[in-house]
Design an enzyme around this catalytic site. Structure first.
Site, PDB file in Angstrom:
ATOM      1  N   ASP A   1       3.501  -4.168   7.823  1.00 43.97           N
ATOM      2  CA  ASP A   1       2.244  -3.439   7.705  1.00 43.97           C
ATOM      3  C   ASP A   1       1.113  -4.433   7.959  1.00 43.97           C
ATOM      4  OD1 ASP A   1      -0.062  -2.211   6.940  1.00 43.97           O
ATOM      5  OD2 ASP A   1       0.664  -1.512   4.997  1.00 43.97           O
TER       6      ASP A   1
ATOM      7  N   CYS B   1      -4.795   2.503  -3.601  1.00 46.30           N
ATOM      8  CA  CYS B   1      -3.573   3.058  -3.003  1.00 46.30           C
ATOM      9  C   CYS B   1      -2.408   2.081  -3.148  1.00 46.30           C
ATOM     10  CB  CYS B   1      -3.767   3.425  -1.532  1.00 46.30           C
ATOM     11  SG  CYS B   1      -5.024   4.656  -1.288  1.00 46.30           S
TER      12      CYS B   1
ATOM     13  N   HIS C   1       0.874  -1.179   0.000  1.00 46.34           N
ATOM     14  CA  HIS C   1       0.000   0.000   0.000  1.00 46.34           C
ATOM     15  C   HIS C   1       0.915   1.234   0.000  1.00 46.34           C
ATOM     16  CE1 HIS C   1      -2.700   2.993   1.883  1.00 46.34           C
ATOM     17  NE2 HIS C   1      -3.697   2.249   1.463  1.00 46.34           N
TER      18      HIS C   1
ATOM     19  N   LYS D   1     -10.102  -0.439  10.676  1.00 48.05           N
ATOM     20  CA  LYS D   1     -10.311  -1.616   9.820  1.00 48.05           C
ATOM     21  C   LYS D   1     -10.666  -2.837  10.656  1.00 48.05           C
ATOM     22  CE  LYS D   1      -6.954  -0.120   6.327  1.00 48.05           C
ATOM     23  NZ  LYS D   1      -7.770   0.368   5.221  1.00 48.05           N
TER      24      LYS D   1
ATOM     25  N   GLN E   1      -4.093  -5.000   7.034  1.00 48.26           N
ATOM     26  CA  GLN E   1      -5.096  -5.932   6.489  1.00 48.26           C
ATOM     27  C   GLN E   1      -5.034  -7.304   7.146  1.00 48.26           C
ATOM     28  OE1 GLN E   1      -7.543  -5.149   4.547  1.00 48.26           O
ATOM     29  NE2 GLN E   1      -6.893  -3.189   3.695  1.00 48.26           N
TER      30      GLN E   1
HETATM   31  N1  7TS Z   1      -1.646  -0.594   4.684  1.00 47.93           N
HETATM   32  C1  7TS Z   1      -2.535  -1.364   4.069  1.00 47.93           C
HETATM   33  C2  7TS Z   1      -2.160  -2.774   3.666  1.00 47.93           C
HETATM   34  C3  7TS Z   1      -3.819  -0.878   3.829  1.00 47.93           C
HETATM   35  O1  7TS Z   1      -4.721  -1.658   3.232  1.00 47.93           O
HETATM   36  C4  7TS Z   1      -4.142   0.439   4.229  1.00 47.93           C
HETATM   37  C5  7TS Z   1      -5.470   1.059   3.925  1.00 47.93           C
HETATM   38  C6  7TS Z   1      -3.167   1.181   4.883  1.00 47.93           C
HETATM   39  C7  7TS Z   1      -1.923   0.642   5.093  1.00 47.93           C
HETATM   40  C8  7TS Z   1      -3.420   2.553   5.389  1.00 47.93           C
HETATM   41  O2  7TS Z   1      -4.361   2.532   6.386  1.00 47.93           O
HETATM   42  P1  7TS Z   1      -4.854   3.913   7.037  1.00 47.93           P
HETATM   43  O3  7TS Z   1      -5.842   3.488   8.059  1.00 47.93           O
HETATM   44  O4  7TS Z   1      -3.668   4.562   7.579  1.00 47.93           O
HETATM   45  O5  7TS Z   1      -5.467   4.685   5.904  1.00 47.93           O
HETATM   46  N2  7TS Z   1      -6.141   0.483   2.861  1.00 47.93           N
HETATM   47  C9  7TS Z   1      -7.249   0.933   2.236  1.00 47.93           C
HETATM   48  C10 7TS Z   1      -7.860   0.206   1.244  1.00 47.93           C
HETATM   49  O6  7TS Z   1      -7.464  -0.873   0.812  1.00 47.93           O
HETATM   50  N3  7TS Z   1      -8.943   0.882   0.813  1.00 47.93           N
HETATM   51  O7  7TS Z   1      -9.024   2.028   1.511  1.00 47.93           O
HETATM   52  C11 7TS Z   1      -7.973   2.058   2.404  1.00 47.93           C
END
Ligand code: 7TS
Length: 411
Positions: free
Chosen positions: A198, A366, A121, A224, A201
């Site tokens: 990371d 992303c 990501h 999430k 997910q």
């Molecule tokens: N890493 C991964 C693997 C992600 O899927 C996401 C967000 C992030 C980091 C960042 O997370 P945040 O909470 O800091 O924004 N992924 C997604 C997605 O797949 N669709 O919208 C956000």
């Protein structure tokens, strides 16, 4: 099979969109929140709100207790050795930036290498690009086999004596495949590098044990995994966190300040400048309670069942192209299915599905370098959580059958 009716706990999912009962399949972006989480947040603001760590009065002590017990709860949830290994941030993105700017800039030099994977990501990619640009280090990519798994030969080759940092996603947000973090950690440690994982997910969907993974840093977002937006976590190994300079500075992260210099607070406060998200922490505790009341065995079983139900039905549709869904990789699969409808832009697919009440994500998710690597400019993604049902899958399939007809691509 669980006979628990999760939907009772998620009133948001009991409504209609475009006149149809909503089918929410964008859990990779953010999950919905059960009533217990909403109650925990309201309970904090309704009865316990004060600035933590500062007041000597009862309300502030109560807020501090809520905040610090959330930290202890998170530590136990991911098997961190101690609460002080847990830094609260606003999301996984901030957690990863903290590592990049605090650890990365202090430990990476011009001849060094940073190794990431092509399936990151942007949150675990752009910060490393910036560290490489600032230090003159080289940014290396581990690429994929045709089935979407990481290429072992590339792991061996790209993690070398020059490597200082390896940054890898636990589960790809596009392909939904789990990476073997322990194996990559062993390789990284064998050359003296550290591994940054990371977990955005993975943490909501599979049990995480940061010590068993041998992760040096592990980042995830509350939103999430049923918790509110605005609370995230960074786990770090104590001996690394102790040596790192602060990321943000100001109130609450100091020990003593004079006109020209400052000494910093102990862990974890050193990394938590300014007033923190106590309501978010209260929600995160309730979210972990909820997840643990189901258990990861059950969560994984439900998601696997949904994948096993959905994939054959999708494969029956001649106009669907699937990514990361080969039978050989399904044992690594979490509840994410990424696909395209031949001849139709993903945004059109998503808009037509929305008319049927079905919410999916379309775009590059992303992860633009991965999307390009898959020879696509965009894809559609259905991402499940434990409250989704096979009826939701049926609604997705029925809606997909309409897409090409609505666009007059077939009768
Ligand atoms: N890493 C991964 C693997 C992600 O899927 C996401 C967000 C992030 C980091 C960042 O997370 P945040 O909470 O800091 O924004 N992924 C997604 C997605 O797949 N669709 O919208 C956000």
């Amino acid at each position: 099979m669980s006979d628990r009716n999760f939907l009772r706990d998620f009133p948001i999912l009991n409504q209609k969109m475009n006149g149809k009962p909503i089918v929410y399949l964008d859990n990779g972006a953010t999950t919905q929140k059960p009533e217990s989480v909403v109650r925990a947040i309201c309970g904090y603001y309704g009865g316990c709100n004060a600035n933590p760590h500062r007041g000597a009065y009862q309300l502030s002590i109560r807020a501090t207790d809520i905040y610090e017990s959330a930290r202890a709860r998170v530590a136990k949830f991911i098997n961190a050795p101690a609460p002080s290994n847990i830094i609260f941030t606003k999301n996984a993105t901030e957690s990863l930036n903290l590592v990049a700017y605090s650890y990365g800039l202090a430990n990476v030099e011009a001849d060094d290498e940073i190794t990431i994977t092509i399936s990151e990501h942007h949150s675990n990619l752009v910060p490393w690009q910036r560290v490489a640009q600032s230090t003159g280090a080289t940014l290396n990519y581990i690429y994929l086999n045709a089935d979407g798994t990481l290429n072992d030969a590339d792991i061996d080759q790209k993690i070398s004596a020059r490597t200082k940092i390896v940054a890898v996603t636990h589960v790809s947000n596009v392909l939904g495949l789990k990476n073997d973090i322990k194996k990559i950690a062993d390789k990284a440690h064998s050359v003296g590098a550290i591994i940054v994982v990371d977990g955005a997910q993975s943490t909501p969907h599979i049990p995480v044990d940061v010590q068993a993974l041998d992760a040096d840093f592990f980042a995830f977002s509350g939103h999430k995994m049923l918790a509110p937006m605005g609370i995230g976590v960074l786990y770090g190994r104590a001996k690394l966190l102790e040596k790192m300079p602060p990321f943000l500075s100001g109130g609450d992260m100091i020990e003593y300040v004079t006109e020209q210099s400052t000494t910093y607070a102990e862990l974890p406060q050193k990394f938590e400048a300014g007033t923190q998200n106590v309501g978010g922490a209260a929600g995160l505790t309730a979210a972990i309670d909820y997840i643990e009341s189901i258990g990861f065995d059950e969560i994984e079983r439900i998601e696997k069942n949904l994948i096993d139900y959905a994939l054959p039905r999708l494969r029956e549709l001649p106009f669907i192209e699937l990514y990361g869904c080969d039978p050989s990789v399904l044992e690594r699969k979490t509840g994410i299915i990424t696909f395209n409808v031949k001849g139709v832009h993903p945004h059109d697919v998503s808009t037509i599905l929305d008319l049927e009440g079905v919410a999916i994500r379309a775009g590059h998710h992303c992860a633009q370098p991965l999307t390009k690597y898959l020879n696509q400019t965009a894809t559609c993604r259905a991402s499940f959580y434990f409250y989704n049902t096979t009826d939701d899958v049926d609604r997705l399939i029925d809606a997909l059958k309409k897409v090409r007809k609505v666009l007059r691509l077939e009768p």
